[in-house]
Scaffold this motif. Structure first.
Motif, PDB file in Angstrom:
ATOM      1  N   SER A  30       0.839  -1.188   0.000  1.00 12.00           N
ATOM      2  CA  SER A  30       0.000   0.000   0.000  1.00 12.00           C
ATOM      3  C   SER A  30       0.876   1.240   0.000  1.00 12.00           C
ATOM      4  O   SER A  30       2.033   1.216   0.453  1.00 12.00           O
ATOM      5  N   PHE A  31       0.302   2.334  -0.510  1.00 10.10           N
ATOM      6  CA  PHE A  31       0.988   3.624  -0.519  1.00 10.10           C
ATOM      7  C   PHE A  31      -0.078   4.691  -0.315  1.00 10.10           C
ATOM      8  O   PHE A  31      -1.082   4.716  -1.027  1.00 10.10           O
ATOM      9  N   GLY A  32       0.132   5.560   0.683  1.00 13.46           N
ATOM     10  CA  GLY A  32      -0.883   6.567   0.938  1.00 13.46           C
ATOM     11  C   GLY A  32      -0.473   7.546   2.004  1.00 13.46           C
ATOM     12  O   GLY A  32       0.719   7.715   2.312  1.00 13.46           O
ATOM     13  N   GLY A  33      -1.485   8.194   2.611  1.00 10.46           N
ATOM     14  CA  GLY A  33      -1.249   9.168   3.658  1.00 10.46           C
ATOM     15  C   GLY A  33      -2.453   9.290   4.561  1.00 10.46           C
ATOM     16  O   GLY A  33      -3.578   8.960   4.177  1.00 10.46           O
ATOM     17  N   THR A  34      -2.208   9.770   5.801  1.00 13.00           N
ATOM     18  CA  THR A  34      -3.264   9.939   6.793  1.00 13.00           C
ATOM     19  C   THR A  34      -3.040  11.240   7.551  1.00 13.00           C
ATOM     20  O   THR A  34      -1.908  11.524   7.979  1.00 13.00           O
ATOM     21  N   ILE A  35      -4.111  12.027   7.695  1.00 12.15           N
ATOM     22  CA  ILE A  35      -4.049  13.251   8.482  1.00 12.15           C
ATOM     23  C   ILE A  35      -5.179  13.232   9.503  1.00 12.15           C
ATOM     24  O   ILE A  35      -6.131  12.432   9.384  1.00 12.15           O
ATOM     25  N   GLN A  37       0.766  11.084   8.831  1.00 11.69           N
ATOM     26  CA  GLN A  37       1.622  10.169   8.072  1.00 11.69           C
ATOM     27  C   GLN A  37       1.527  10.551   6.596  1.00 11.69           C
ATOM     28  O   GLN A  37       0.610  10.137   5.893  1.00 11.69           O
ATOM     29  N   LEU A  38       2.484  11.373   6.156  1.00 12.42           N
ATOM     30  CA  LEU A  38       2.473  11.930   4.802  1.00 12.42           C
ATOM     31  C   LEU A  38       3.846  11.829   4.165  1.00 12.42           C
ATOM     32  O   LEU A  38       4.722  12.666   4.429  1.00 12.42           O
ATOM     33  N   PRO A  39       4.044  10.846   3.287  1.00 14.15           N
ATOM     34  CA  PRO A  39       3.173   9.702   2.992  1.00 14.15           C
ATOM     35  C   PRO A  39       3.624   8.492   3.814  1.00 14.15           C
ATOM     36  O   PRO A  39       4.515   8.573   4.638  1.00 14.15           O
ATOM     37  N   TYR A  40       3.020   7.345   3.496  1.00 13.75           N
ATOM     38  CA  TYR A  40       3.498   6.078   4.038  1.00 13.75           C
ATOM     39  C   TYR A  40       3.446   5.019   2.951  1.00 13.75           C
ATOM     40  O   TYR A  40       2.673   5.113   1.995  1.00 13.75           O
ATOM     41  N   ALA A  41       4.268   3.996   3.116  1.00 13.44           N
ATOM     42  CA  ALA A  41       4.280   2.856   2.189  1.00 13.44           C
ATOM     43  C   ALA A  41       4.515   1.599   2.996  1.00 13.44           C
ATOM     44  O   ALA A  41       5.324   1.598   3.943  1.00 13.44           O
ATOM     45  N   THR A  42       3.802   0.539   2.670  1.00  8.63           N
ATOM     46  CA  THR A  42       3.964  -0.740   3.358  1.00  8.63           C
ATOM     47  C   THR A  42       4.092  -1.858   2.338  1.00  8.63           C
ATOM     48  O   THR A  42       3.565  -1.776   1.225  1.00  8.63           O
ATOM     49  N   ALA A  48       7.591  -4.602   5.809  1.00 14.48           N
ATOM     50  CA  ALA A  48       8.390  -3.394   5.615  1.00 14.48           C
ATOM     51  C   ALA A  48       7.466  -2.187   5.592  1.00 14.48           C
ATOM     52  O   ALA A  48       6.341  -2.251   5.101  1.00 14.48           O
ATOM     53  N   GLN A  49       7.970  -1.078   6.135  1.00 16.90           N
ATOM     54  CA  GLN A  49       7.172   0.137   6.221  1.00 16.90           C
ATOM     55  C   GLN A  49       8.075   1.354   6.148  1.00 16.90           C
ATOM     56  O   GLN A  49       9.161   1.374   6.752  1.00 16.90           O
ATOM     57  N   ALA A  50       7.647   2.359   5.414  1.00 18.72           N
ATOM     58  CA  ALA A  50       8.336   3.646   5.365  1.00 18.72           C
ATOM     59  C   ALA A  50       7.293   4.735   5.562  1.00 18.72           C
ATOM     60  O   ALA A  50       6.280   4.759   4.845  1.00 18.72           O
ATOM     61  N   VAL A  51       7.527   5.614   6.552  1.00 22.41           N
ATOM     62  CA  VAL A  51       6.538   6.629   6.908  1.00 22.41           C
ATOM     63  C   VAL A  51       7.246   7.954   7.130  1.00 22.41           C
ATOM     64  O   VAL A  51       8.304   8.002   7.776  1.00 22.41           O
TER      65      VAL A  51
END
Length: 793
Positions: free
Chosen positions: A395-400, A417-422, A439-442
């Motif tokens: 997934s790839f996205g963002g949360t505010i 979380q701008l952006p995030y990828a899992t 794996a996760q990048a935030v």
């Protein structure tokens, strides 16, 4: 295209209900074939968190006197009339005329789905005209009809009947009329008529109209110059309105809402539903609040190939109510917008997004659904592209987030979380060996706080050996977490509980942490046959050992973006980390010993389950800052020896402090077929101690009492309380519920006579009535009771 929206049946006399009731829960009448038994409602299984609403119950309706001549063997397809012959039966036939037959004595004419019975009938064999007299009884696919006189034409499916009594077969609609006109196979009209879904001859409610037209093709009835009556008392005149005759959606008024709240005063809403197309619809909901003014709310839903979504908007042109907290809203325009969409992009991938925003932090406090509303302190909006395959997903996205607690500042919000990828994968290498990775990048954003990006990579190799009697599951993992900090990290000093021992501000822009995680999970399963209280069971004995090794890494120089210490429970005995999120990884050199025993009945249903376990620490836990040799004892017990009652309990006792860390007891008892009683006690040392009780108590087959109560021992106050009554009859159901609850918490911002932490309470009262068969929309009372009363239907 066929819509998959939940059906929204409509109120025939919405303006009438605005005087006395609120919106009822979306459900439809039971279309029970005449003469067949009523369906039996299936009780929600004990312990279920969510119970589906039951359909409208017509079990209390009396047998319909019109059904004594119903023929269930008759056809159900009007389209066959043109190709089907007419069969005639009679005791006496006068055929002196070449074309007209005079029939008498138990006369019956039958063709396809049509059947006409009478004492005497004149039938023209050439034109198919008929004239029936005396005890006329007519049946077709959609209705039954009794009359004193009926004449018409069978080929044209036309007829005129006098002194009519009618019964709809696809619904419980019935009534009487001075005259009935069968216009064709799908249309009929009644003059000087009544309509109700109550028992024939016992109408608690009905409407009387100069004319009522039934269109079976569209499922719509139209009444002109109508008066609705409760009993024999008229209370509303409507020159023209439509009503449903089946479960199909149609435009029209929904059940209105009447209520009262402490924040907004007396509330009245009259929603109007727009059936725009099979795959999209809308609802307009004008509302008025006595303490705040007018509001226009609306909802739009769509379902197109590969995509579906919903938009909800509430708009207040000018709020003249009082404002509390940090936001000054008096005289302002205010709004709330919510949007959700799910769209398929290409095979295996989809877009999922939601947008939730209020004009100010006090909006939900002032306008929240105060009957079924739980305190909401933040709104989240997110957008993501998600995909997956047989052994992977990404997934790839963002949360505010938006703060909607009017008594605190935005400092309480989580990081954006701008952006995030899992990315996750689980790839079988052989029958017993698997390779996986999480794996996760935030990128974390929060003004006034340290900001930065975090990457967390967690590859692992796991094996699964065993049979039905034993298992051994070794797992080898490696966790690497790295940060790229920005936004004032040089002078930011973190001193929270998760970073105990921090010596000062961050001294690195790119800190990281790397460590291996090794675990070995093993267990045995023994079983034997036994008996208890005269019943036979299979008893199991399941010892389990879980070893975990994680070397210590000093993490004081790592920020805490989204990590919290989780509550310790039975499943934490077998977890590689007691922290949620990746900012902290506990160290471990532990061995968990646990024992479970179960009782399974002959059908394999688990009737009793008892477990106990404890962790033994071979070395002190430095990240958690404890030097304990042993964890708390954790025990669980679940008992359900019958379908009438259920007991679930858990308990934690610490040998280190010699105190109870956690305890909970949940008891559920079914009362009759519709009643339920729940009691629970929850305790967590220093944090929580609450009692909760709820009940649905049947007084009779028509009346029920409902109630729920939650009390906080720590705060010495009732958190939530509601009480109500329900009435159900053949064609009317009523619900009256009052609720007192904590709406928001005041944290001492600005002047406060109480000072410190203060709970702000709200009161709500709601009344809902459902005239069964006239349709309904999603109500407020049923969702609240299903949430607060475990097992409510």
């Amino acid at each position: 295209m066929t819509s998959k929206f939940p059906p929204r049946r409509l109120l025939a006399v919405a303006a009438a209900l605005a005087l006395i009731g609120g919106p009822a829960d979306a459900s439809s009448g039971q279309n029970v074939p005449p003469g067949s038994p009523e369906p039996v409602d299936q009780a929600c299984p004990l312990g279920s968190f969510h119970c589906a609403p039951r359909p409208l119950n017509y079990a209390m309706c009396r047998p319909n006197a019109l059904l004594d001549f119903y023929d269930p063997s008759l056809g159900k397809d009007p389209a066959l009339r043109e190709t089907s012959p007419t069969r005639v039966q009679a005791q006496h036939v006068d055929s002196s005329s070449q074309t007209i037959y005079r029939l008498s004595g138990t006369v019956k004419l039958q063709r396809a789905d049509q059947q006409l019975q009478a004492d005497s009938v004149d039938y023209n064999n050439t034109s198919t005209d008929y004239d029936a007299r005396g005890n006329v009884r007519y049946q077709e696919a959609g209705q039954l009809l009794a009359a004193s006189h009926m004449r018409g034409n069978t080929d044209a499916s036309r007829g005129i009947a006098d002194d009519v009594r009618y019964q709809m077969l696809d619904s419980r609609g019935n009534g009487v009329a001075k005259q009935g006109h069968l216009l064709d196979a799908q249309h009929s009209r009644y003059s000087m008529a009544t309509y109700s879904t109550c028992d024939v001859g016992h109408h608690l409610w009905e409407f009387r109209a100069k004319s009522i037209t039934i269109d079976k093709d569209t499922g719509v009835g139209v009444a002109r110059n109508a008066t609705m009556r409760i009993g024999n008392v008229p209370f509303l005149y409507l020159p023209y309105f439509t009503f449903p005759t089946d479960d199909r959606r149609k435009s029209g008024f929904l059940y209105p809402t009447i209520g009262n709240t402490s924040r907004s005063g007396f509330e009245v809403s009259a929603p109007y539903y727009l059936n725009l197309a099979p795959n999209y619809d809308a609802t307009l909901d004008p509302r008025t609040y006595s303490d705040r003014g007018a509001m226009l709310a609306g909802e739009f839903r769509y379902l197109v190939p590969g995509s579906n979504g919903q938009l909800n908007v509430e708009y207040v042109p000018k709020d003249h109510g009082e404002s509390d907290g940090l936001a000054d809203t008096k005289g302002d325009s205010r709004y709330l917008a919510k949007f959700y969409d799910r769209t398929a992009l290409w095979p295996g991938w989809q877009f999922v997004g939601s947008y939730n925003h209020a004009s100010d932090s006090s909006y939900l406090y002032d306008y929240g659904d105060s009957l079924s509303h739980a305190a909401v302190y933040r709104l989240a909006s997110s957008a993501a592209v998600r995909g997956g395959g047989t052994w992977w997903n990404a997934s790839f996205g963002g949360t505010i987030y938006q703060n909607v607690n009017p008594f605190v500042t935005d400092r309480t919000l989580p990081y954006r979380q701008l952006p995030y990828a899992t990315f996750s994968m689980d790839l079988p290498l052989s029958r017993w060996l698997e390779f996986g990775m999480d794996a996760q990048a935030v990128a974390f954003r929060k003004p006034g706080f340290v900001e930065g990006q975090r990457e967390d990579i967690y590859p692992y190799l796991t094996a699964d050996f065993g049979s039905s009697a034993w298992f051994v599951r070794p797992k080898l993992a490696y966790r690497y977490t790295a940060y790229q900090l920005s936004g004032g990290y040089q002078g930011y000093g973190y001193g929270g509980p998760l970073a105990a021992g921090a010596t000062g501000p961050f001294d690195q822009k790119s800190p990281s942490r790397a460590l291996p995680i090794v675990s070995l999970d093993s267990g045995l399963i023994f079983d034997r046959s036994t008996s208890l209280f005269g019943s036979s069971y299979t008893q199991t004995l399941e010892p389990r050992l879980y070893y975990l090794y994680v070397p210590y890494r000093n993490q004081n120089n790592l920020p805490v973006f989204d990590t919290r210490l989780m509550s310790f429970d039975y499943w934490q005995l077998f977890s590689p980390n007691q922290f949620s999120g990746a900012d902290r990884q506990m160290d471990a050199n532990n061995l968990t010993a646990a024992l479970t025993s179960r009782l399974l009945d002959d059908s394999g249903v688990e009737r009793v389950s008892a477990s106990i376990g404890q962790i033994h620490y071979f070395s002190p836990q430095k990240v958690l800052a404890t030097d304990w040799v042993r964890s708390a004892y954790v025990a669980q017990l679940d008992v359900q020896l019958s379908d009438r009652w259920r007991l679930a309990s858990s308990y934690q006792w610490s040998p280190n402090t010699r105190l109870t860390d956690m305890a909970s007891v949940e008891l559920q008892r079914r009362l009759g077929s519709d009643g339920i009683f729940n009691f629970s006690y929850r305790y967590r040392r220093g944090l929580l101690e609450q009692y909760n009780a709820s009940v649905v108590y049947p007084i009779s087959d028509r009346w029920k009492l409902v109630g729920a109560w939650t009390y906080s021992v720590k705060d010495r106050e009732t958190v939530d309380a509601l009480a109500g009554v329900e009435y159900d009859s053949c064609c009317v159901s009523l619900q009256l519920v009052a609720r007192n609850y904590i709406n928001q918490n005041y944290y001492g911002f600005g002047p406060s006579p109480a000072g410190g932490n203060t709970s702000l309470r709200d009161n709500a009262i709601m009344f809902e009535v459902v005239f069964k068969g006239l349709g309904s929309s999603g109500g407020q009372i049923d969702p609240l009771l299903r949430r607060d009363i475990l097992g409510y239907q």
